[in-house]
Motif scaffolding. Structure first.
Motif, PDB file in Angstrom:
ATOM      1  N   UNK A 169       0.825  -1.211   0.000  1.00 38.96           N
ATOM      2  CA  UNK A 169       0.000   0.000   0.000  1.00 38.96           C
ATOM      3  C   UNK A 169       0.860   1.263   0.000  1.00 38.96           C
ATOM      4  N   UNK A 170       2.129   1.148  -0.333  1.00 44.56           N
ATOM      5  CA  UNK A 170       3.083   2.263  -0.304  1.00 44.56           C
ATOM      6  C   UNK A 170       3.336   2.753   1.119  1.00 44.56           C
ATOM      7  N   UNK A 171       3.296   1.832   2.093  1.00 49.69           N
ATOM      8  CA  UNK A 171       3.567   2.179   3.482  1.00 49.69           C
ATOM      9  C   UNK A 171       4.954   2.795   3.626  1.00 49.69           C
ATOM     10  N   UNK A 172       5.916   2.223   2.967  1.00 50.21           N
ATOM     11  CA  UNK A 172       7.293   2.697   2.947  1.00 50.21           C
ATOM     12  C   UNK A 172       7.640   2.890   1.478  1.00 50.21           C
ATOM     13  N   UNK A 173       8.095   4.084   1.133  1.00 56.45           N
ATOM     14  CA  UNK A 173       8.336   4.370  -0.272  1.00 56.45           C
ATOM     15  C   UNK A 173       9.496   5.350  -0.420  1.00 56.45           C
ATOM     16  N   UNK A 174      10.320   5.213  -1.433  1.00 55.72           N
ATOM     17  CA  UNK A 174      10.328   4.158  -2.423  1.00 55.72           C
ATOM     18  C   UNK A 174      10.837   2.857  -1.818  1.00 55.72           C
ATOM     19  N   UNK A 175      10.369   1.755  -2.361  1.00 54.20           N
ATOM     20  CA  UNK A 175      10.753   0.438  -1.842  1.00 54.20           C
ATOM     21  C   UNK A 175      10.933  -0.547  -2.986  1.00 54.20           C
ATOM     22  N   UNK A 176      11.817  -1.515  -2.753  1.00 46.13           N
ATOM     23  CA  UNK A 176      11.996  -2.633  -3.680  1.00 46.13           C
ATOM     24  C   UNK A 176      11.955  -3.916  -2.852  1.00 46.13           C
ATOM     25  N   UNK A 177      11.620  -5.014  -3.502  1.00 47.06           N
ATOM     26  CA  UNK A 177      11.582  -6.306  -2.830  1.00 47.06           C
ATOM     27  C   UNK A 177      12.933  -6.990  -2.973  1.00 47.06           C
ATOM     28  N   UNK A 178      13.321  -7.719  -1.936  1.00 47.80           N
ATOM     29  CA  UNK A 178      14.558  -8.488  -2.002  1.00 47.80           C
ATOM     30  C   UNK A 178      14.331  -9.736  -2.849  1.00 47.80           C
ATOM     31  N   UNK A 179      15.405 -10.426  -3.159  1.00 44.09           N
ATOM     32  CA  UNK A 179      15.344 -11.575  -4.059  1.00 44.09           C
ATOM     33  C   UNK A 179      14.582 -12.769  -3.490  1.00 44.09           C
ATOM     34  N   UNK A 180      14.242 -12.741  -2.207  1.00 45.78           N
ATOM     35  CA  UNK A 180      13.470 -13.833  -1.617  1.00 45.78           C
ATOM     36  C   UNK A 180      12.000 -13.779  -2.067  1.00 45.78           C
ATOM     37  N   UNK A 181      11.593 -12.638  -2.642  1.00 44.19           N
ATOM     38  CA  UNK A 181      10.202 -12.444  -3.049  1.00 44.19           C
ATOM     39  C   UNK A 181      10.007 -12.524  -4.557  1.00 44.19           C
ATOM     40  N   UNK A 182       8.827 -12.966  -4.941  1.00 44.94           N
ATOM     41  CA  UNK A 182       8.299 -12.743  -6.276  1.00 44.94           C
ATOM     42  C   UNK A 182       7.311 -11.597  -6.118  1.00 44.94           C
TER      43      UNK A 182
END
Length: 103
Positions: free
Chosen positions: A77-90
């Motif tokens: 929900x854009x709680x923390x922005x800008x953000x990227x996901x680490x490689x553990x996530x799809x």
């Protein structure tokens, strides 16, 4: 039905943390619960020109690709922005309303 017909699927990134980071780097350990990020989370990676294409946008869904049993999924929900996901996530982007009717 194939998942690729319901959402665009991209992988997270593998980046090194940096004390002067300006971008949030979401890892499994940053979640208090499936649906809640740690309130004390700080930006931990440096920005660079091509990183912007990996920024999470409202409506993205993070799903663990490996490890950490018990984690379901996280609706960003854009709680923390800008953000990227680490490689553990799809990261599921442009998720069909058939899957998430509330978007």
């Amino acid at each position: 039905m194939k998942l690729s017909k319901l959402a665009k699927i991209v992988s997270g990134l593998n980046r090194k943390r940096h004390p002067q980071g300006t971008v949030y780097y979401l890892q499994a350990r940053d979640f208090v619960q499936d649906d809640m990020l740690d309130k004390n989370l700080k930006p931990t990676i440096l920005d660079y020109p091509k990183l912007e294409s990996h920024y999470l946008t409202k409506g993205d869904v993070l799903v663990l690709a490996k490890g950490h049993h018990g984690f379901n999924a996280f609706f960003y929900h854009e709680e923390k922005s800008p953000a990227v996901a680490s490689s553990i996530f799809l990261v599921l982007r442009h998720v069909s309303k058939k899957v998430l009717p509330n978007i």
